[in-house]
Design an enzyme around this catalytic site. Structure first.
Site, PDB file in Angstrom:
ATOM      1  N   PRO A  58       0.802  -1.284   0.124  1.00  0.00           N
ATOM      2  CA  PRO A  58       0.085  -0.018   0.021  1.00  0.00           C
ATOM      3  C   PRO A  58       0.945   1.482   0.070  1.00  0.00           C
ATOM      4  CG  PRO A  58       0.144  -0.923   2.177  1.00  0.00           C
ATOM      5  CD  PRO A  58       0.787  -1.806   1.399  1.00  0.00           C
ATOM      6  N   CYS A  59       1.731   1.456  -1.113  1.00  0.00           N
ATOM      7  CA  CYS A  59       2.574   2.518  -1.099  1.00  0.00           C
ATOM      8  C   CYS A  59       1.989   3.829  -1.269  1.00  0.00           C
ATOM      9  CB  CYS A  59       3.824   2.501  -2.274  1.00  0.00           C
ATOM     10  SG  CYS A  59       4.525   0.846  -2.186  1.00  0.00           S
TER      11      CYS A  59
END
Length: 102
Positions: A58-59
């Site tokens: 989940p950058c």
């Protein structure tokens, strides 16, 4: 930088990113501090720019110290707002309201 950037460090950074809860954000510097490299926020950004080669992380939940979104990544805002992250304006999250308390 290649001496600094090895597979173990990459996965150490990505494992911290994986821990950021939905609806929260972390800063590059915050992640650097959590892995014991408080002066390496840019290194964290470099790793996140290559994260697609290491799996799905989940950058989009990582912003700069002022809450600014990644320039040119138009999907980031949509991903964050769909998780309920409050926005301060078009390009910044309301960091005081949504920063991950790691």
């Amino acid at each position: 930088m290649n001496r600094i950037l090895d597979e173990n460090l990459i996965y150490e950074i990505l494992s911290v990113v994986e821990e950021i809860p939905q609806g929260k954000v972390a800063t590059y510097g915050q992640i650097a501090r959590l892995i014991g490299r408080e002066k390496n926020a840019r290194l964290v950004g470099k790793v996140l720019s290559m994260s697609e080669y290491y799996g799905r992380y989940p950058c989009h939940r990582v912003v700069n110290h002022a809450g600014r979104l990644v320039p040119g990544w138009t999907e980031q805002r949509q991903l964050l707002t769909s998780e309920g992250v409050p926005m301060k304006d078009e390009y910044h999250v309301a960091l005081k309201l949504c920063q991950w308390d790691s």
